[in-house]
Design a protein around this motif. Structure first.
Motif, short mmCIF file in Angstrom:
data_model
loop_
_atom_site.label_atom_id
_atom_site.label_comp_id
_atom_site.label_asym_id
_atom_site.label_seq_id
_atom_site.Cartn_x
_atom_site.Cartn_y
_atom_site.Cartn_z
N LEU A 143 50.80 56.76 20.19
CA LEU A 143 50.75 56.52 18.76
C LEU A 143 50.77 57.83 17.96
N ILE A 144 50.06 58.83 18.46
CA ILE A 144 50.01 60.11 17.76
C ILE A 144 51.36 60.83 17.83
N LEU A 145 51.99 60.84 19.00
CA LEU A 145 53.26 61.55 19.17
C LEU A 145 54.38 60.91 18.35
N GLN A 146 54.41 59.58 18.30
CA GLN A 146 55.49 58.93 17.56
C GLN A 146 55.30 59.03 16.04
N SER A 147 54.11 59.45 15.60
CA SER A 147 53.88 59.60 14.16
C SER A 147 54.25 60.98 13.62
N LEU A 148 54.60 61.93 14.50
CA LEU A 148 54.90 63.29 14.07
C LEU A 148 56.29 63.35 13.43
N ASN A 149 56.51 64.36 12.58
CA ASN A 149 57.82 64.51 11.94
C ASN A 149 58.82 65.17 12.88
N PRO A 166 45.01 67.61 9.70
CA PRO A 166 44.44 66.44 9.01
C PRO A 166 45.11 65.12 9.40
N HIS A 167 46.40 65.18 9.69
CA HIS A 167 47.11 63.95 10.07
C HIS A 167 46.57 63.38 11.38
N VAL A 168 46.42 64.22 12.40
CA VAL A 168 45.93 63.73 13.70
C VAL A 168 44.46 63.32 13.61
N LEU A 169 43.65 64.05 12.85
CA LEU A 169 42.23 63.68 12.70
C LEU A 169 42.09 62.31 12.03
N LYS A 170 42.97 62.01 11.09
CA LYS A 170 42.94 60.70 10.44
C LYS A 170 43.23 59.60 11.45
N MET A 171 44.19 59.82 12.34
CA MET A 171 44.52 58.82 13.35
C MET A 171 43.39 58.67 14.37
N ILE A 172 42.75 59.77 14.73
CA ILE A 172 41.62 59.69 15.66
C ILE A 172 40.48 58.88 15.05
N GLY A 173 40.27 59.02 13.74
CA GLY A 173 39.24 58.23 13.06
C GLY A 173 39.53 56.74 13.13
N ASP A 210 43.26 45.27 9.48
CA ASP A 210 43.59 46.28 8.48
C ASP A 210 43.59 47.68 9.08
N THR A 211 42.64 47.94 9.97
CA THR A 211 42.56 49.27 10.58
C THR A 211 43.75 49.52 11.50
N PHE A 212 44.12 48.53 12.31
CA PHE A 212 45.26 48.71 13.20
C PHE A 212 46.56 48.83 12.41
N LYS A 213 46.66 48.11 11.31
CA LYS A 213 47.84 48.23 10.45
C LYS A 213 47.94 49.62 9.84
N SER A 214 46.83 50.18 9.40
CA SER A 214 46.82 51.53 8.84
C SER A 214 47.16 52.57 9.90
N LEU A 215 46.69 52.34 11.14
CA LEU A 215 46.98 53.27 12.22
C LEU A 215 48.47 53.30 12.53
#
Length: 223
Positions: free
Chosen positions: A84-90, A57-64, A39-44
């Motif tokens: 993962l963080i870079l590909q999630s940016l708009n 807040p977006h990057v802090l959520k992914m770091i968590g 579930d955690t990897f799916k949410s990430l």
């Protein structure tokens, strides 16, 4: 180990040695931990920054999520974390992502977050300020539009003009009546032959009188 457990778990493991206790705990919680990792990897992977969401807040959520996966025994490599963080940016950060990969920058998630906050400030400064047009007063043509709506839904928006009928005078067309000069019907005074003949005679008489008077005026003294 028993001291760190709840009262219920202590009763279940009070007669076990350390090895049996660990194996029993694994069997109890291994299935639950596997589901949490999934579930955690799916949410990430589902994390995507919205068009107007702040980057912090977006990057802090992914770091968590990344830290929690490590606690669950499924750590993610450093380079994979950054990807993962870079590909999630708009799309506003497309230029930042391209520069980061081209320059082969090597940062951890916390350092990347600081860089992204600086980039966010620059993007906000470079973006044009929207201009709101305020229309003061009433809009033109509203009355006409309402009038067209009242005509009904079956009426055409732009009706074509039909053939126009010639307007007839109320009193009718005046026909030629009796001549005011000769009193005969069928013509008017301006077309009357008698009137035209008399008019010629009057003009000829007037011309003769003027000639005769000129002769009297220019006659010699002896006459």
């Amino acid at each position: 180990m028993l001291a760190t457990m709840s009262a219920e778990l202590q009763k279940q493991h009070e007669n076990m040695d350390s090895y049996d206790m660990i194996e029993h705990l694994k069997r109890m919680f291994e299935g639950q931990a596997r589901q949490e990792r999934f579930d955690t990897f799916k949410s990430l992977n589902a994390c995507k920054q919205g068009e107007r969401d702040p980057v912090g807040p977006h990057v802090l959520k992914m770091i968590g999520y990344i830290d929690y996966l490590e606690k669950l025994g499924a750590p993610i490599g450093p380079e994979h974390q950054i990807d993962l963080i870079l590909q999630s940016l708009n799309n506003n950060y497309s230029q930042f992502v391209m520069n980061y990969n081209m320059n082969e920058i090597n940062k951890n998630p916390a350092e990347l977050l600081a860089m992204l906050k600086t980039a966010e400030t620059n993007i906000q400064k470079a973006s044009p300020t929207p201009i709101l047009m305020v229309n003061k007063g009433k809009a033109k043509g509203k009355g006409k539009w309402k009038g067209k709506k009242k005509m009904g839904s079956n009426s055409n928006a732009n009706p074509k003009p039909g053939p126009t009928k010639a307007l007839k005078p109320k009193g009718g067309v005046q026909k030629e009546g009796d001549c005011h000069y000769c009193k005969k019907p069928g013509h008017w005074k301006r077309n009357c032959h008698a009137y035209l003949e008399d008019l010629k005679k009057k003009k000829a008489a007037a011309a003769w009188v003027s000639v005769d008077m000129s002769q009297v005026f220019f006659a010699p003294d002896w006459l």
